[in-house]
Scaffold this active site. Structure first.
Site, short mmCIF file in Angstrom:
data_model
loop_
_atom_site.label_atom_id
_atom_site.label_comp_id
_atom_site.label_asym_id
_atom_site.label_seq_id
_atom_site.Cartn_x
_atom_site.Cartn_y
_atom_site.Cartn_z
N ALA A 72 0.87 -1.18 0.00
CA ALA A 72 0.00 0.00 0.00
C ALA A 72 0.91 1.22 0.00
CB ALA A 72 -0.93 -0.01 1.21
N GLY A 74 0.63 3.74 -1.94
CA GLY A 74 -0.18 4.95 -2.05
C GLY A 74 0.32 5.89 -3.13
N ASN A 101 3.49 5.56 -16.82
CA ASN A 101 2.24 5.21 -16.16
C ASN A 101 1.73 6.45 -15.42
OD1 ASN A 101 0.63 4.38 -13.73
ND2 ASN A 101 0.92 2.34 -14.60
N ASN A 129 -3.23 4.21 -15.22
CA ASN A 129 -3.58 3.38 -14.07
C ASN A 129 -4.94 3.81 -13.53
OD1 ASN A 129 -3.76 1.99 -11.68
ND2 ASN A 129 -1.94 2.92 -10.74
N CYS A 132 -5.58 1.47 -9.10
CA CYS A 132 -4.78 1.27 -7.90
C CYS A 132 -5.68 1.09 -6.67
CB CYS A 132 -3.83 2.44 -7.66
SG CYS A 132 -2.74 2.12 -6.27
N ASN A 194 -3.80 -5.28 -12.52
CA ASN A 194 -3.21 -4.62 -11.36
C ASN A 194 -3.40 -5.56 -10.15
OD1 ASN A 194 -2.17 -2.62 -9.58
ND2 ASN A 194 -2.99 -1.01 -10.88
N GLY A 245 0.91 -10.33 -13.70
CA GLY A 245 0.39 -10.97 -12.49
C GLY A 245 1.09 -12.27 -12.15
N GLY A 246 2.05 -12.17 -11.26
CA GLY A 246 2.70 -13.38 -10.74
C GLY A 246 3.63 -14.08 -11.70
N GLY A 267 6.66 -7.91 -12.37
CA GLY A 267 6.48 -7.00 -11.24
C GLY A 267 7.24 -7.45 -10.02
C1 LIG Z 1 5.50 -2.43 -4.54
C2 LIG Z 1 4.57 -2.30 -5.72
C3 LIG Z 1 4.25 -1.04 -6.21
C4 LIG Z 1 3.39 -0.91 -7.30
N1 LIG Z 1 3.11 0.34 -7.79
C5 LIG Z 1 2.33 0.46 -8.90
C6 LIG Z 1 2.09 1.75 -9.47
O1 LIG Z 1 2.60 2.78 -9.02
N2 LIG Z 1 1.28 1.81 -10.56
C7 LIG Z 1 0.71 0.70 -11.13
O2 LIG Z 1 -0.01 0.84 -12.13
N3 LIG Z 1 0.94 -0.53 -10.60
C8 LIG Z 1 1.73 -0.67 -9.53
N4 LIG Z 1 1.98 -1.92 -9.01
C9 LIG Z 1 1.34 -3.11 -9.63
C10 LIG Z 1 2.29 -3.84 -10.58
O3 LIG Z 1 2.67 -3.01 -11.66
C11 LIG Z 1 1.63 -5.13 -11.12
O4 LIG Z 1 0.46 -4.78 -11.85
C12 LIG Z 1 1.26 -6.09 -10.00
O5 LIG Z 1 2.26 -6.12 -9.01
C13 LIG Z 1 1.00 -7.51 -10.50
O6 LIG Z 1 2.14 -8.08 -11.06
P1 LIG Z 1 3.14 -9.06 -10.24
O7 LIG Z 1 2.30 -10.10 -9.59
O8 LIG Z 1 4.08 -9.59 -11.28
O9 LIG Z 1 3.84 -8.19 -9.24
C14 LIG Z 1 2.84 -2.07 -7.91
C15 LIG Z 1 3.16 -3.33 -7.41
C16 LIG Z 1 4.03 -3.46 -6.33
C17 LIG Z 1 4.36 -4.85 -5.83
#
Ligand SMILES: Cc1cc2nc3c(=O)[nH]c(=O)nc-3n(C[C@H](O)[C@H](O)[C@H](O)COP(=O)(O)O)c2cc1C
Length: 305
Positions: A72, A74, A101, A129, A132, A194, A245-246, A267
């Site tokens: 989170a 933010g 983004n 985005n 969020c 997301n 996602g993952g 991510g």
């Molecule tokens: C620490 C962290 C910060 C993130 N910040 C953003 C962000 O600023 N904007 C956004 O669109 N997604 C953000 N995400 C989401 C990632 O871009 C991604 O959509 C999400 O983590 C799922 O992919 P993953 O499972 O490979 O991590 C963030 C994810 C993480 C873990």
């Protein structure tokens, strides 16, 4: 020399390979450049930018969960002006498509951010985005409202000639309805997904582990959800999809492409192994060679049901 063609097309965008780095997980590129050669990857997506700098949420902002993490943050970021002055010069040194983004609390703020950033030549495209889960205004309010997503797409599109990708929320029951709205409003592609809304409590203090109470769940735990969302969009709407996602290895990349992703984003993996992108590229090439695939993009949407 390998004869494999790893290049992919995402609407009007051509990338040398399908591996991009997801927003919020590599800062503005500087944090990952010493581990992964940015000149080799398909593209980099910067941390969500808002018009003015944002401090984000107070700590604790991150917690580990079985098979993933909750965050989170933010939308802490430097704001558009400082990004242009201080962050872009570093990114310009690399030959890598730069996707900015954008996050906002109002439709007007999305439009203003896009209008300002679109004047910067080194930006290739925008990822908007609308999804969020960790901010009070904007975020999920928009991501859960088809009409709002359509309006944001249309308005942002009207102030930029650059491709517009809309990053969708998985926290809805019918994600393809949102992808359809994006397409009908002129969007060029969608990113899915997301993070999923989640929480975690300390059993002794009975308090939430994250200050914000809820966080966004990411990592391997969300992969089956993400795959299902990508497949749903692929079946229902003719729009290019960037799968997220993952994703932890090359097999996950192939799985996302099979269900319909033209490209993918890494991510959470960047926090575990910041060199992963380069390794996955080599492994994708090996996979193609082993299975006689000359063009990796042929895998997209090749599912058999
Ligand atoms: C620490 C962290 C910060 C993130 N910040 C953003 C962000 O600023 N904007 C956004 O669109 N997604 C953000 N995400 C989401 C990632 O871009 C991604 O959509 C999400 O983590 C799922 O992919 P993953 O499972 O490979 O991590 C963030 C994810 C993480 C873990």
């Amino acid at each position: 020399m390998s004869k494999v063609d790893l290049s992919v097309q995402v609407g009007p965008l051509k990338f040398r390979n399908p591996i991009m780095l997801a927003s919020g997980t590599v800062g503005y590129g500087n944090e990952i450049a010493e581990f992964t050669d940015l000149n080799k990857i398909g593209g980099i997506v910067t941390k969500s930018l808002s018009l003015k700098p944002r401090k984000g949420n107070p700590p604790q902002r991150i917690v580990e969960t079985p098979s993933g993490m909750l965050n989170a943050i933010g939308l802490a970021n430097v704001g558009v002006e400082q990004f242009l002055k201080e962050k872009i010069p570093f990114l310009k040194k690399y030959d890598v498509p730069l996707i900015c983004n954008i996050a906002a609390s109002t439709v007007e703020e999305y439009v203003e951010c896009t209008r300002i950033l679109t004047q910067e030549d080194s930006i290739t495209a925008f990822e908007i985005n609308v999804s969020c889960p960790n901010v009070k205004e904007g975020g999920l309010q928009f991501g859960n409202d088809v009409a709002a997503v359509a309006k944001i797409t249309e308005k942002v599109k009207s102030v930029s000639t650059k491709p517009i990708i809309i990053k969708l929320s998985p926290n809805v029951s019918y994600i393809s309805g949102f992808a359809k709205a994006v397409k009908e409003s002129g969007g060029d592609a969608v990113s899915a997904i997301n993070t999923l809304v989640g929480t975690s409590f300390n059993i002794f203090t009975k308090k939430p582990k994250i200050h914000n109470v809820n966080g966004g769940l990411s990592g391997p735990a969300i992969k089956p959800v993400a795959l299902a969302k990508v497949l749903e969009i692929r079946k229902e709407v003719d729009i290019p999809i960037i799968g997220i996602g993952g994703i932890m290895d090359w097999k996950d990349v192939i799985e996302f492409m099979i269900v319909g992703a033209s490209a993918i984003q890494l991510g959470t993996l960047n926090f575990i192994n910041p060199s992963a992108a380069g390794q996955i590229l080599t492994e994708l090439e090996n996979y193609c060679n082993n299975f006689g695939i000359t063009k990796l993009s042929d895998v997209t949407g090749s599912y058999i049901i």
